[in-house]
Design a protein around this motif. Sequence first.
Motif, PDB file in Angstrom:
ATOM      1  N   GLY A 583       0.787  -1.221   0.000  1.00  0.00           N
ATOM      2  CA  GLY A 583       0.000   0.000   0.000  1.00  0.00           C
ATOM      3  C   GLY A 583       0.816   1.266   0.000  1.00  0.00           C
ATOM      4  O   GLY A 583       0.299   2.346   0.304  1.00  0.00           O
ATOM      5  N   ARG A 584       2.083   1.160  -0.363  1.00  0.00           N
ATOM      6  CA  ARG A 584       2.952   2.330  -0.360  1.00  0.00           C
ATOM      7  C   ARG A 584       2.902   3.030  -1.716  1.00  0.00           C
ATOM      8  O   ARG A 584       2.700   2.399  -2.766  1.00  0.00           O
ATOM      9  N   ALA A 585       3.101   4.333  -1.692  1.00  0.00           N
ATOM     10  CA  ALA A 585       3.198   5.102  -2.931  1.00  0.00           C
ATOM     11  C   ALA A 585       4.600   4.924  -3.490  1.00  0.00           C
ATOM     12  O   ALA A 585       5.590   5.252  -2.838  1.00  0.00           O
ATOM     13  N   VAL A 586       4.694   4.396  -4.709  1.00  0.00           N
ATOM     14  CA  VAL A 586       5.992   4.132  -5.326  1.00  0.00           C
ATOM     15  C   VAL A 586       6.000   4.701  -6.741  1.00  0.00           C
ATOM     16  O   VAL A 586       5.017   4.586  -7.480  1.00  0.00           O
ATOM     17  N   GLY A 587       7.097   5.338  -7.090  1.00  0.00           N
ATOM     18  CA  GLY A 587       7.289   5.845  -8.438  1.00  0.00           C
ATOM     19  C   GLY A 587       8.511   5.209  -9.058  1.00  0.00           C
ATOM     20  O   GLY A 587       9.432   4.779  -8.354  1.00  0.00           O
ATOM     21  N   ILE A 588       8.541   5.163 -10.387  1.00  0.00           N
ATOM     22  CA  ILE A 588       9.643   4.524 -11.097  1.00  0.00           C
ATOM     23  C   ILE A 588      10.074   5.401 -12.259  1.00  0.00           C
ATOM     24  O   ILE A 588       9.246   6.059 -12.904  1.00  0.00           O
ATOM     25  N   GLY A 589      11.371   5.445 -12.494  1.00  0.00           N
ATOM     26  CA  GLY A 589      11.911   6.170 -13.638  1.00  0.00           C
ATOM     27  C   GLY A 589      13.055   5.384 -14.239  1.00  0.00           C
ATOM     28  O   GLY A 589      13.818   4.731 -13.517  1.00  0.00           O
ATOM     29  N   CYS A 590      13.164   5.439 -15.546  1.00  0.00           N
ATOM     30  CA  CYS A 590      14.281   4.805 -16.242  1.00  0.00           C
ATOM     31  C   CYS A 590      15.108   5.888 -16.930  1.00  0.00           C
ATOM     32  O   CYS A 590      14.577   6.916 -17.360  1.00  0.00           O
ATOM     33  N   CYS A 734      11.304   5.402  -6.165  1.00  0.00           N
ATOM     34  CA  CYS A 734      11.090   6.285  -5.025  1.00  0.00           C
ATOM     35  C   CYS A 734       9.879   5.778  -4.257  1.00  0.00           C
ATOM     36  O   CYS A 734       8.786   5.631  -4.831  1.00  0.00           O
ATOM     37  N   ILE A 735      10.059   5.481  -2.982  1.00  0.00           N
ATOM     38  CA  ILE A 735       8.986   4.960  -2.140  1.00  0.00           C
ATOM     39  C   ILE A 735       8.738   5.959  -1.018  1.00  0.00           C
ATOM     40  O   ILE A 735       9.664   6.365  -0.306  1.00  0.00           O
ATOM     41  N   LEU A 736       7.493   6.366  -0.858  1.00  0.00           N
ATOM     42  CA  LEU A 736       7.107   7.323   0.173  1.00  0.00           C
ATOM     43  C   LEU A 736       6.532   6.609   1.384  1.00  0.00           C
ATOM     44  O   LEU A 736       6.072   5.464   1.295  1.00  0.00           O
ATOM     45  N   ALA A 838       8.182  12.174  -8.980  1.00  0.00           N
ATOM     46  CA  ALA A 838       6.876  12.651  -9.457  1.00  0.00           C
ATOM     47  C   ALA A 838       5.874  11.503  -9.519  1.00  0.00           C
ATOM     48  O   ALA A 838       4.697  11.673  -9.152  1.00  0.00           O
ATOM     49  N   GLY A 839       6.330  10.338  -9.962  1.00  0.00           N
ATOM     50  CA  GLY A 839       5.444   9.183 -10.014  1.00  0.00           C
ATOM     51  C   GLY A 839       4.990   8.744  -8.636  1.00  0.00           C
ATOM     52  O   GLY A 839       3.825   8.380  -8.427  1.00  0.00           O
ATOM     53  N   ALA A 840       5.890   8.777  -7.670  1.00  0.00           N
ATOM     54  CA  ALA A 840       5.527   8.397  -6.307  1.00  0.00           C
ATOM     55  C   ALA A 840       4.531   9.384  -5.713  1.00  0.00           C
ATOM     56  O   ALA A 840       3.569   8.990  -5.026  1.00  0.00           O
ATOM     57  N   GLY A 846      -2.563  11.565  -6.128  1.00  0.00           N
ATOM     58  CA  GLY A 846      -3.312  11.662  -7.371  1.00  0.00           C
ATOM     59  C   GLY A 846      -3.056  12.919  -8.180  1.00  0.00           C
ATOM     60  O   GLY A 846      -3.742  13.161  -9.179  1.00  0.00           O
ATOM     61  N   ILE A 847      -2.069  13.715  -7.802  1.00  0.00           N
ATOM     62  CA  ILE A 847      -1.788  14.968  -8.508  1.00  0.00           C
ATOM     63  C   ILE A 847      -0.635  14.761  -9.485  1.00  0.00           C
ATOM     64  O   ILE A 847       0.438  14.296  -9.092  1.00  0.00           O
TER      65      ILE A 847
END
Length: 879
Positions: A583-590, A734-736, A838-840, A846-847
């Motif tokens: 249930g964590r907010a996670v973003g990914i970038g390559c 990135c995990i928040l 930004a993805g996280a 949701g923004i």
Amino acid sequence: MTVDFVLNGQSRSITPSDGESLLDALRNRCGIYSTKDGCQPQGQCGCCLVLMNARPQLTCCIPATKAQGAEIITLEGLSDDERKLLADSFVAAAGLQCGFCIPGFAMRAKHITDHNPSPTREEIASSLDVHLCRCTGYVKIIDAIELVAKAKRGETVPEPCEDGRVGSRLRKVTGSELALGDQKFVDDMTRPGMLHGALVLSPHARAKVVKVDTSAAESHPGVVRVATAGDVPGNRWYGLLHNDWPGIVAAGEEVRCVGDVVAVVAAEDRATARAAAKLVAVEYEVLTPVLDPFDAMKEGAPQVNPDYPNILSRTIVKRGDADEALAKSAHVVSGTWKTQRIEHLYLEPESALVEPLEDGRFRLFSQGQGIFDDRRQVASFLGVSEDSIHAVLVPNGGAFGGKEDMSVQSQTALMSMLTKRPVKITLSREESVRIHPKRHPITMEYTVGCDAEGRLTAVRARMVGDTGAYASVGSKVLERAGGHSCGPYRVPHVDVEALAVATNNPPCGAMRGFGAPQSHFAIDGCLDILAEKVGLDGWAIRWLNVVDVGDMFATGQVFEKSVGIKKTLIAVKDRYYAARAAGRAVGIGCGIKNSGIGNGAKEWGRVRLVVENDDTISLYNGYTEMGQGLLTVLVQCAVEVTGLPPATFHPKVDSTFELGCGQTTGSRATLFGGRAVIEAAQKLRIDLAVHGSIAALRGKVYAGDVLVDDTTAPGATTGEIKTHTAYGFATQLCILDEEGKLDTFVAAHDVGRAINPALCEGQIEGSIHMGLGYALTEDLPCPDGMPQSFRLRDIGALRARHMPKTEVILVEETEPEGPFGAKGVGEIGLVPTAAAVAGALHAFDGIRRFELPMRESPAARAIGIGLRKPAASRDATER
């Protein structure tokens, strides 16, 4: 007023000048050079820390008179055993890079561990809040302090590694000296009879210089010489790509930014030089500056620089038919992404020392990223041959691209020529921020399409970069942004235009990433929006679209080797899905970043191995050590080939040999310098086998010269395109936490071969630190062309307590054109970072965010540093 105090156990008595800081008194009156001046008088970098009456104190913001009756301890005053413990701990942990800030950290480490034998990592990070490191990301600094604590508890501390083979974690060259403040930076150097210089800078972003009156300054006691443009015997204009930047602006000419120099003072001491500089009276006719690149492109806009129109460069990257492909796409997103101006904020301000030699030449001590370019430009400025300048690199206290252009080298050399005495000029933090080029703010309009399954079909992008008042390498930065516009993704149709536009803002030039971080923020943002439209998660859409051998880069280059992006995705896959499941907010970038400048440039690796009479071997090369560990890596290449111990090799960078390689930029120094070492070392190894000992080879010189000239210039008509020699690849997560704060950051990087894993990890950790600041808190707004603030905390670089838990995963996908399979890692570490953040944040609240820094996000608000202003950006639209 006489001030009496005890310094390192010895009674001292000084008579400081009015307003003199304790830092200046310790350095200039007491010879204590472990204390460094990184931000005087702000007290915000920690480089000047001492123990004063057993308490940590920042000496740059304390008047020297406050030392009356005090007991002061610096690193110089510690016992030999404690000095060795501190040095060994920082070196064993690889907890230092450029080393400028580390003596302050070392003193803090002593204080922490003297009072808390078992500090937690969180307690250490909190105690470091006054300290700033721009290189390391703090991970290994905290590791080092933990080692100090363990030793004081009686536990065994690892010895620094002495194994110099490729793949070992060999101790950093001069690491102990850096940790203790014993290695001198330029501003630590003195010479008999040395004068100190100061600059007079324009307070206006655009104005005509009507008159420069130096009479009051010339009559000031202690002033030896004041120089203006008429005193320059050679060409006043210099630059890396265009000779468009005046070393001193003449009466009748325009100043074009607030970093322009209108006069130079040389005096018996620094305080006198600075006081006299304030007495130089300059009459200006203030003109309206051009501060917006879109205004600069309008018809009738004032021409910023007389050498070229306001559109400095236009880069076109075009393949296929993007319009048709977008029209046929199942999903299309369009949006405008904006990035900000960024200050490099290396801890060592610019400094140069020039001394006249008995044979009529000059010796230039430079901290620049390319001393042969420095020599060329200084010689032209003085109107002498390049042979008249002996250039010596003094490894610098951080650069990140910001020390490619000239800063004070030419003015220092001029004053030495005019006075016939050694002269040193060192900038203050404010002057540094005003003068050197920044990271480009770029506005990017993207339209990206994909098919129903999520495969990318086309990218259309229009980029406008504010390159400021002088060309620097701005055209190449926008060229790189355009070339990296599609990221590490397979895109069959591409239509990109990237403009570098001149304004009266501070110049923009090279900074770590060199245009790629900007374009990746946009393209990865597009991928995230498309993924949501298609019904894929962030990992899945990237796996579907990343390049592999046989695929094509945005520019048309076909990847033939060393493409490790899929391996980096696999390396983070479990962490990505575990975070989502929790249930964590996670973003990914390559990310993808070139190694080697390429684009048709001729690139060199040049090395000379000189067998000295003491049976050591001097290792000369043309690239700059600026904390990245280049000299250590080159030693390891030599050790691997020859089998000799690493202590045999003594790295040097000066103009004893003609080893000009251009700037230390483009993540290329290891790539090409390492190959040159191998070539020279192979010749040495043959002679060692024949003669049996180093002693038999005394006086011999072994050359390694590697020329790489097989890349393709933009727009060239050729059947096969090779834009760059090699590429690094990365995937970052990135995990928040539950409140939207930074919690964990995972970075998997294809490094080719990790010649020194500890240094390699450190480069990536430091890049992540810089990338997180870029994403969330760092900015350098310049209303009226003048930076809004020069305070370090306002500029927004993260402190140790702001950093998330950081994990680096090294992936080795051998690069055949690199030394032992290696490729550059100095820049890629922050290329995908902002997109991952930004993805996280979108996953958290949701923004969608389209502008950097994302200072109104929960992650940035929790950090609480940096200037705050309302953010405004256009939302993306989708069809």
